[in-house]
Design a protein around this motif. Structure first.
Motif, PDB file in Angstrom:
ATOM      1  N   ILE A 118       0.870  -1.178   0.000  1.00 49.27           N
ATOM      2  CA  ILE A 118       0.000   0.000   0.000  1.00 49.27           C
ATOM      3  C   ILE A 118       0.900   1.219   0.000  1.00 49.27           C
ATOM      4  O   ILE A 118       1.796   1.334   0.839  1.00 49.27           O
ATOM      5  N   VAL A 119       0.683   2.119  -0.957  1.00 46.66           N
ATOM      6  CA  VAL A 119       1.442   3.375  -1.031  1.00 46.66           C
ATOM      7  C   VAL A 119       0.608   4.435  -0.326  1.00 46.66           C
ATOM      8  O   VAL A 119      -0.428   4.866  -0.826  1.00 46.66           O
ATOM      9  N   VAL A 121      -3.331   0.407  -3.687  1.00 44.07           N
ATOM     10  CA  VAL A 121      -3.173  -0.932  -3.109  1.00 44.07           C
ATOM     11  C   VAL A 121      -2.740  -1.869  -4.221  1.00 44.07           C
ATOM     12  O   VAL A 121      -3.472  -2.080  -5.183  1.00 44.07           O
ATOM     13  N   HIS A 122      -1.544  -2.421  -4.088  1.00 46.89           N
ATOM     14  CA  HIS A 122      -0.970  -3.264  -5.134  1.00 46.89           C
ATOM     15  C   HIS A 122      -0.853  -4.702  -4.626  1.00 46.89           C
ATOM     16  O   HIS A 122      -0.197  -4.960  -3.628  1.00 46.89           O
ATOM     17  N   GLY A 123      -1.481  -5.637  -5.338  1.00 43.53           N
ATOM     18  CA  GLY A 123      -1.428  -7.041  -4.972  1.00 43.53           C
ATOM     19  C   GLY A 123      -2.714  -7.731  -5.371  1.00 43.53           C
ATOM     20  O   GLY A 123      -3.612  -7.091  -5.908  1.00 43.53           O
ATOM     21  N   PRO A 124      -2.837  -8.981  -5.139  1.00 43.23           N
ATOM     22  CA  PRO A 124      -1.879  -9.872  -4.497  1.00 43.23           C
ATOM     23  C   PRO A 124      -0.775 -10.304  -5.463  1.00 43.23           C
ATOM     24  O   PRO A 124      -1.003 -10.444  -6.654  1.00 43.23           O
ATOM     25  N   PHE A 125       0.417 -10.506  -4.917  1.00 43.06           N
ATOM     26  CA  PHE A 125       1.582 -10.910  -5.704  1.00 43.06           C
ATOM     27  C   PHE A 125       2.210 -12.155  -5.109  1.00 43.06           C
ATOM     28  O   PHE A 125       2.151 -12.374  -3.901  1.00 43.06           O
ATOM     29  N   LEU A 133       8.050  -5.237  -7.648  1.00 36.94           N
ATOM     30  CA  LEU A 133       7.331  -3.999  -7.351  1.00 36.94           C
ATOM     31  C   LEU A 133       8.045  -3.202  -6.267  1.00 36.94           C
ATOM     32  O   LEU A 133       8.125  -1.975  -6.356  1.00 36.94           O
ATOM     33  N   ARG A 134       8.559  -3.868  -5.256  1.00 42.48           N
ATOM     34  CA  ARG A 134       9.348  -3.167  -4.220  1.00 42.48           C
ATOM     35  C   ARG A 134      10.456  -2.352  -4.853  1.00 42.48           C
ATOM     36  O   ARG A 134      10.687  -1.204  -4.492  1.00 42.48           O
ATOM     37  N   SER A 135      11.152  -2.963  -5.804  1.00 39.28           N
ATOM     38  CA  SER A 135      12.257  -2.298  -6.482  1.00 39.28           C
ATOM     39  C   SER A 135      11.749  -1.104  -7.299  1.00 39.28           C
ATOM     40  O   SER A 135      12.324  -0.014  -7.230  1.00 39.28           O
ATOM     41  N   ARG A 136      10.684  -1.305  -8.061  1.00 42.70           N
ATOM     42  CA  ARG A 136      10.142  -0.214  -8.898  1.00 42.70           C
ATOM     43  C   ARG A 136       9.637   0.961  -8.058  1.00 42.70           C
ATOM     44  O   ARG A 136       9.744   2.112  -8.464  1.00 42.70           O
ATOM     45  N   LEU A 137       9.081   0.668  -6.881  1.00 37.94           N
ATOM     46  CA  LEU A 137       8.562   1.734  -6.019  1.00 37.94           C
ATOM     47  C   LEU A 137       9.631   2.337  -5.101  1.00 37.94           C
ATOM     48  O   LEU A 137       9.352   3.264  -4.352  1.00 37.94           O
ATOM     49  N   ASN A 138      10.854   1.804  -5.167  1.00 35.59           N
ATOM     50  CA  ASN A 138      11.959   2.264  -4.317  1.00 35.59           C
ATOM     51  C   ASN A 138      11.647   2.147  -2.826  1.00 35.59           C
ATOM     52  O   ASN A 138      11.914   3.059  -2.042  1.00 35.59           O
ATOM     53  N   VAL A 139      11.072   1.009  -2.436  1.00 38.45           N
ATOM     54  CA  VAL A 139      10.826   0.749  -1.023  1.00 38.45           C
ATOM     55  C   VAL A 139      12.174   0.528  -0.347  1.00 38.45           C
ATOM     56  O   VAL A 139      13.019  -0.216  -0.852  1.00 38.45           O
ATOM     57  N   SER A 140      12.380   1.163   0.777  1.00 38.34           N
ATOM     58  CA  SER A 140      13.645   1.063   1.509  1.00 38.34           C
ATOM     59  C   SER A 140      13.969  -0.385   1.850  1.00 38.34           C
ATOM     60  O   SER A 140      13.093  -1.162   2.248  1.00 38.34           O
ATOM     61  N   ASN A 141      15.231  -0.747   1.730  1.00 37.09           N
ATOM     62  CA  ASN A 141      15.677  -2.090   2.110  1.00 37.09           C
ATOM     63  C   ASN A 141      15.551  -2.327   3.610  1.00 37.09           C
ATOM     64  O   ASN A 141      15.570  -3.475   4.067  1.00 37.09           O
ATOM     65  N   ASP A 142      15.436  -1.249   4.392  1.00 38.69           N
ATOM     66  CA  ASP A 142      15.272  -1.378   5.839  1.00 38.69           C
ATOM     67  C   ASP A 142      13.862  -1.828   6.223  1.00 38.69           C
ATOM     68  O   ASP A 142      13.641  -2.313   7.325  1.00 38.69           O
ATOM     69  N   LEU A 143      12.906  -1.630   5.313  1.00 38.97           N
ATOM     70  CA  LEU A 143      11.516  -2.014   5.580  1.00 38.97           C
ATOM     71  C   LEU A 143      11.312  -3.430   5.056  1.00 38.97           C
ATOM     72  O   LEU A 143      11.324  -3.673   3.860  1.00 38.97           O
ATOM     73  N   LYS A 144      11.136  -4.381   5.982  1.00 40.62           N
ATOM     74  CA  LYS A 144      11.039  -5.792   5.592  1.00 40.62           C
ATOM     75  C   LYS A 144       9.983  -6.516   6.415  1.00 40.62           C
ATOM     76  O   LYS A 144       9.748  -6.181   7.569  1.00 40.62           O
TER      77      LYS A 144
END
Length: 151
Positions: free
Chosen positions: A102-103, A124-128, A136-147
Motif C-alpha cells: 500500500i502506497v 493498493v498493489h497485490g496480491p503478488f 514492485l518493491r524495487s520499482r517503487l523504491n521501497v527502503s531495504n530497511d523495511l522488511k
C-alpha cells in the motif's frame, strides 16, 4: 451475583482482545474479530486486504503485507490470539502467502471491473507472489530497511 461476575469477566476479555491490532499510519489499521479473521482497512474503514494478515511492516510511505486465506492455515489451537502467535505462524515457510504493498502517499481511488467483478484501489498493489512483490518493491523504491519477517 454469579452472573454479574461472569458478565464482568466477559467484558474485560472482549475489551482486551480488540486493543491488540496496530495502527499502520495515515489512518490505515489492522482490524479483526479474533483468530484468523483480520483485514487491513483504510481511514474510512473500507477493507483493503482481507484474509489472515501474516505479517506487516510500515514506514511513512509504504505498508507491506503478507497475507494468507484463512483456509490455508493450520487449525488454531489457542483460545486467545497474540502477536507472538502471529509471528510464529508468519515464520512458517509451508504456509501459502501472497504479498501486498500500500502506497500511503497516493490517492485511494476506487474502481470496479464489472467483467471480473473485482474491486481495486489505486494505491493498493497485490496480491503478488514473492517474485512479483520483490519486483514492485524495487520499482517503487521501497527502503531495504523495511522488511517483512519471512522476506
Amino acid at each position: 451475583m454469579k452472573n454479574h461476575i461472569t458478565l464482568i469477566f466477559l467484558s474485560i476479555l472482549l475489551c482486551g482482545c480488540s486493543g491488540g491490532y496496530p495502527e499502520l499510519g495515515n489512518g490505515y489499521k489492522i482490524v479483526g474479530e479474533g483468530g484468523y479473521e483480520t483485514a487491513v482497512v483504510n481511514p474510512e474503514n473500507t477493507v483493503m486486504i482481507s484474509g489472515y494478515i501474516l505479517d506487516y511492516a510500515t514506514d511513512s510511505d509504504f505498508i507491506l503485507i503478507s497475507q494468507s486465506p484463512s483456509d490455508s492455515l493450520p487449525p488454531m489451537n489457542f483460545l486467545l490470539y497474540t502477536d507472538s502467535d502471529r509471528e510464529e505462524i508468519a515464520m512458517d515457510n509451508t504456509i501459502y502467502r501472497t504479498y501486498w504493498i500500500i502506497v500511503k502517499n497516493q490517492p485511494n481511488k476506487y474502481s470496479y471491473d464489472s467483467t471480473t467483478q473485482f474491486a481495486t484501489y489505486s494505491n493498493v498493489h497485490g496480491p503478488f507472489n514473492k517474485l512479483e512483490y520483490r519486483n514492485l518493491r524495487s520499482r517503487l523504491n521501497v527502503s531495504n530497511d523495511l522488511k517483512l519477517l519471512n522476506e
